[in-house]
Structures are given as C-alpha cells and as structure tokens.
Design an enzyme around this catalytic site. Structure first.
Site, PDB file in Angstrom:
ATOM      1  CG  HIS A  97      -1.971   1.054   1.148  1.00 19.57           C
ATOM      2  ND1 HIS A  97      -1.715   2.352   1.513  1.00 19.57           N
ATOM      3  CD2 HIS A  97      -3.247   1.022   0.724  1.00 19.57           C
ATOM      4  CE1 HIS A  97      -2.808   3.076   1.323  1.00 19.57           C
ATOM      5  NE2 HIS A  97      -3.752   2.291   0.836  1.00 19.57           N
ATOM      6  CD  GLU A 169      -3.858   1.917  -3.034  1.00 16.35           C
ATOM      7  OE1 GLU A 169      -4.933   1.849  -2.440  1.00 16.35           O
ATOM      8  OE2 GLU A 169      -2.773   2.059  -2.475  1.00 16.35           O
TER       9      GLU A 169
HETATM   10  P1  PGA Z   1      -9.366   6.330   0.676  1.00 17.98           P
HETATM   11  O1  PGA Z   1      -8.157   5.273   0.687  1.00 17.98           O
HETATM   12  O2  PGA Z   1     -10.551   5.586   0.132  1.00 17.98           O
HETATM   13  O3  PGA Z   1      -9.526   6.756   2.102  1.00 17.98           O
HETATM   14  O4  PGA Z   1      -8.947   7.420  -0.232  1.00 17.98           O
HETATM   15  C1  PGA Z   1      -7.954   4.515  -0.446  1.00 17.98           C
HETATM   16  C2  PGA Z   1      -6.806   3.575  -0.206  1.00 17.98           C
HETATM   17  O5  PGA Z   1      -5.909   3.887   0.575  1.00 17.98           O
HETATM   18  O6  PGA Z   1      -6.796   2.495  -0.831  1.00 17.98           O
END
Ligand code: PGA
Length: 264
Positions: A97, A169
C-alpha cells in the site's frame, strides 16, 4: 464484452477503530451488506481485530484481509506479524500500500518478498501499485508502474499471477495524499497497461484472469463511475469502508453492474 471475473469490494480500515469498535462495524455490516453472487466482500481490519473478526463474520459472505505481513515466517523480528502467522486467518493480504511505501520506506524488493511469502502461506496478495502526483506530472507513470508491477511479480509462477489481485492506486487520488478525482480514461489506460504487461510476461490466461481494483478515493456515490470502466474488477476503499451504510451501498452498486455485465 462479457466479463466473468467476480467484483471485489475491499474495505481497508487502516489504523482505525479499537477491537470493540471494529466488532460493532462487523455487526452492522452483517446486517446491512447483502450477499450477492459474483460480488466478493473483503474486510481488512487492523491485526488486532483480525482474530475476533474471524470468529464473528459470516464466512459465506465476508472474507478477511490483513493490511500487511512480514516475509520471514518466524524469528527475532520484534513487532512484526508474518504471513505464516496469518495463514488460515485471512484469505487476502494487502501488500505494498502506498502508505507503507511512503511512510515506512518499503522497497520494491521487500514488497516482492512479501508477495512471495503470502503465496507460500496460501494467502492471495492484493498488490498495490501507483504513481505519485509528481511522477505523473513528470511523465513517469508508465515507468513507475512497470517497475513496481514487474518487481513484485518476479518471484511468481504463471498460475500465481492468475490469482493475484492488483490494486491501482494513483497516490494523488487517495484521501491521505490529496484525494483528487482520477479521470476514468486514465484509470482505463492503466488497467489496460497492467494487463498488457502481465500478458507479455505471464501469458494471456494470467492477463485475463487476474483482477485489477481501483484504489483511489471512492464512496457509495462515486464508485459506479469507476466500476464501469472496462477492466476494473472492484475497488480497494479506505475512508468510506468505515461506514456500514456506505460499504453496503458500494456492494449494491457492484451487484447492479455485475448484472449488466453478465447480461441477466
Ligand atoms: P481512501 O483510501 O478511500 O480513504 O482514499 C484509499 C486507499 O488507501 O486504498
């Protein structure tokens, strides 16, 4: 094109809620989030809440994911939790992540080792990749994604790559790092790029079978616009997954889309 991959709605609870609050959220989710065929509901609480959640959840409806794991199976690694220790408890692990890469300096090699260790312990990785705003502005998006993806997958067999889940992401679209709205056309281009890379390295079957999630900021209102992008198989959700109503709303959006896609 008829798409047959199941949609995944995965809630990353990050470092939120103590065990009691987590238990309350599980309780609310069990009441509100309906089970639908071809829609997979995944919950990723903190390590501390995984064990009680595993006893509380209806396993026919929900699957658990850890938010991380350590690649060595055991030993003198104070404070860490290994994939070997998570074996049997979770179905998936979120690996790489952007918060781990950025705040905890996780390297591509460490992430590759984690991906391998997860598979070694029968846990399917949800591998996160994504470029920063600066990298995008500098025109480095493809290079960054290529490097993150190919390094992370480099220790895997074709069959393992078929099972993996990749979460794209765009870091600038995560609420932690700005929460800008990514354009569907950009997300479509990246998902196609991910599949093309996988196809070249691991074959057409792997490219067709692996799932690609969108991991920028979404909620029950926004999710539809991302789920309908061709090649997107679900979402990895942060903030909005802390609300049972919003999570249930996202699951319903996924279900409606699945019906359209499957044409029934
Ligand atoms: P968020 O986080 O939905 O709070 O923007 C997304 C993520 O970290 O995958």
């Amino acid at each position: 094109m008829l798409q047959t991959r199941n949609i995944m709605i995965a809630g990353n609870w990050k470092m939120n809620m103590d065990v009691h609050q987590a238990s309350l959220l599980v309780h609310q989710l069990q009441q509100k989030a309906k089970k639908h065929q071809h829609v997979e509901m995944v919950l990723a609480p903190t390590f501390l809440a995984l064990q009680p959640a595993s006893l509380q959840i209806d396993r026919r409806r929900f699957r658990l994911a850890s938010q991380d794991g350590y690649p060595k199976d055991s030993g003198a690694f104070t404070g860490e939790v290994s994939f070997a220790q998570l074996r049997g408890l979770v179905h998936y692990s979120i690996i790489g992540h952007s918060e781990r890469r950025i705040y905890f300096n996780e390297t591509e090699e460490l992430i590759r080792d984690k991906v391998e260790a997860a598979f070694r312990n029968d846990i399917v990785p949800i591998l996160c990749i994504g470029e920063t705003k600066n990298e995008r502005q500098q025109g480095e998006t493809w290079q960054v994604l290529h490097s993150q993806l190919t390094t992370a997958l480099s220790g895997l067999t074709n069959v393992q790559v078929e099972q993996i889940v990749v979460a794209y992401e765009p870091i600038w679209a995560i609420s932690t790092f700005g929460g800008e709205l990514a354009k569907p056309s950009d997300v479509a281009a990246v998902t196609a790029f991910i599949r093309e890379q996988v196809k070249q390295l691991y074959g057409a079957k792997a490219a067709k079978t692996l799932r690609v999630l969108y991991g920028g900021s979404v909620d029950d209102q926004l999710i539809h616009g991302y789920l309908e992008i061709p090649g997107v198989d679900g979402a990895l959700v942060g903030g909005a997954s802390l609300s049972a109503d919003k999570f249930a709303g996202m699951v319903e959006a996924a279900y409606r889309l699945q019906i359209d896609r499957r044409g029934n």
